[in-house]
Scaffold this active site. Structure first.
Site, short mmCIF file in Angstrom:
data_model
loop_
_atom_site.label_atom_id
_atom_site.label_comp_id
_atom_site.label_asym_id
_atom_site.label_seq_id
_atom_site.Cartn_x
_atom_site.Cartn_y
_atom_site.Cartn_z
N ARG A 194 -8.58 12.49 -11.84
CA ARG A 194 -7.94 12.54 -10.52
C ARG A 194 -7.56 11.16 -10.00
O ARG A 194 -6.91 11.04 -8.97
CB ARG A 194 -8.88 13.22 -9.51
CG ARG A 194 -9.07 14.70 -9.78
CD ARG A 194 -10.04 15.35 -8.80
NE ARG A 194 -9.68 15.09 -7.41
CZ ARG A 194 -10.54 15.06 -6.41
NH1 ARG A 194 -11.83 15.27 -6.62
NH2 ARG A 194 -10.15 14.83 -5.18
N LYS A 195 -7.96 10.11 -10.71
CA LYS A 195 -7.64 8.75 -10.27
C LYS A 195 -6.27 8.32 -10.79
O LYS A 195 -5.99 8.43 -11.98
CB LYS A 195 -8.71 7.77 -10.76
CG LYS A 195 -10.05 7.97 -10.10
CD LYS A 195 -11.05 6.96 -10.63
CE LYS A 195 -12.42 7.18 -10.00
NZ LYS A 195 -13.41 6.27 -10.58
N ASP B 290 0.84 -1.20 0.00
CA ASP B 290 0.00 0.00 0.00
C ASP B 290 0.88 1.25 0.00
O ASP B 290 0.71 2.14 -0.83
CB ASP B 290 -0.92 -0.03 1.23
CG ASP B 290 -1.66 1.28 1.50
OD1 ASP B 290 -1.77 2.13 0.59
OD2 ASP B 290 -2.12 1.46 2.64
#
Length: 160
Positions: free
Chosen positions: A122-123, A77
């Site tokens: 924005r992703k 992550d």
């Protein structure tokens, strides 16, 4: 269990701090460089891609003698977010997906690779993989991060 080794680069890797964490503490996952849980360092390889090493100590114990899946997921992550930040995208995670391929023995100084897969508005879509001591893929992950605008970042900093 052997003494915790320093996390060293592979030949040609250049150390970087892709996150620029405002507290100056470094990696969220490995904020204690002398601890027995995790030690993470980031580098760029000659092609410029973000890579790194993560050492999994006794504090990351899951199944007997092996790293906890949550510790592996946390490293991937953070690495995927770091890839986005390193590329100039100030993001937060909105979706994480992990696939575990094999158990990772404690004491492993694992290599991870991470990259931006695509950007859609924005992703920011990222991918990562963690290689075990045999060089085989131990885990893979994908994520979607959402870029924050400068006003939102400034507001968060002011609230802090």
């Amino acid at each position: 269990m052997r003494q915790a080794p320093p996390v060293e680069p592979e030949p040609g890797w250049v150390p970087v701090d892709p996150l620029g964490i405002e507290s100056g503490r470094g990696s969220f996952v490995s904020g204690d460089p002398e601890g027995d849980r995790l030690r993470v360092r980031y580098f760029t390889e000659p092609g410029g891609r973000l890579v790194g090493k993560a050492w999994f100590g006794v504090g990351s114990l899951g199944p007997p003698g092996h790293a906890h899946g949550g510790s592996i997921a946390a490293v991937l992550d953070e690495a995927m977010g770091a890839a986005a930040w390193h590329a100039g995208h100030r993001v937060v995670a909105v979706h994480l997906e992990n696939d575990f391929r094999s158990m990772l023995p404690l004491g492993t100084d694992a290599i991870f690779e991470t990259w931006i897969d695509k950007i859609d508005g924005r992703k920011v879509y990222t991918r990562a993989r963690l290689l075990g001591p045999d060089g085989e893929t131990s885990a893979e992950a994908t994520a979607i991060f959402l870029a924050l605008d400068s006003e939102h970042l400034a507001r968060l900093a002011a609230e802090r």
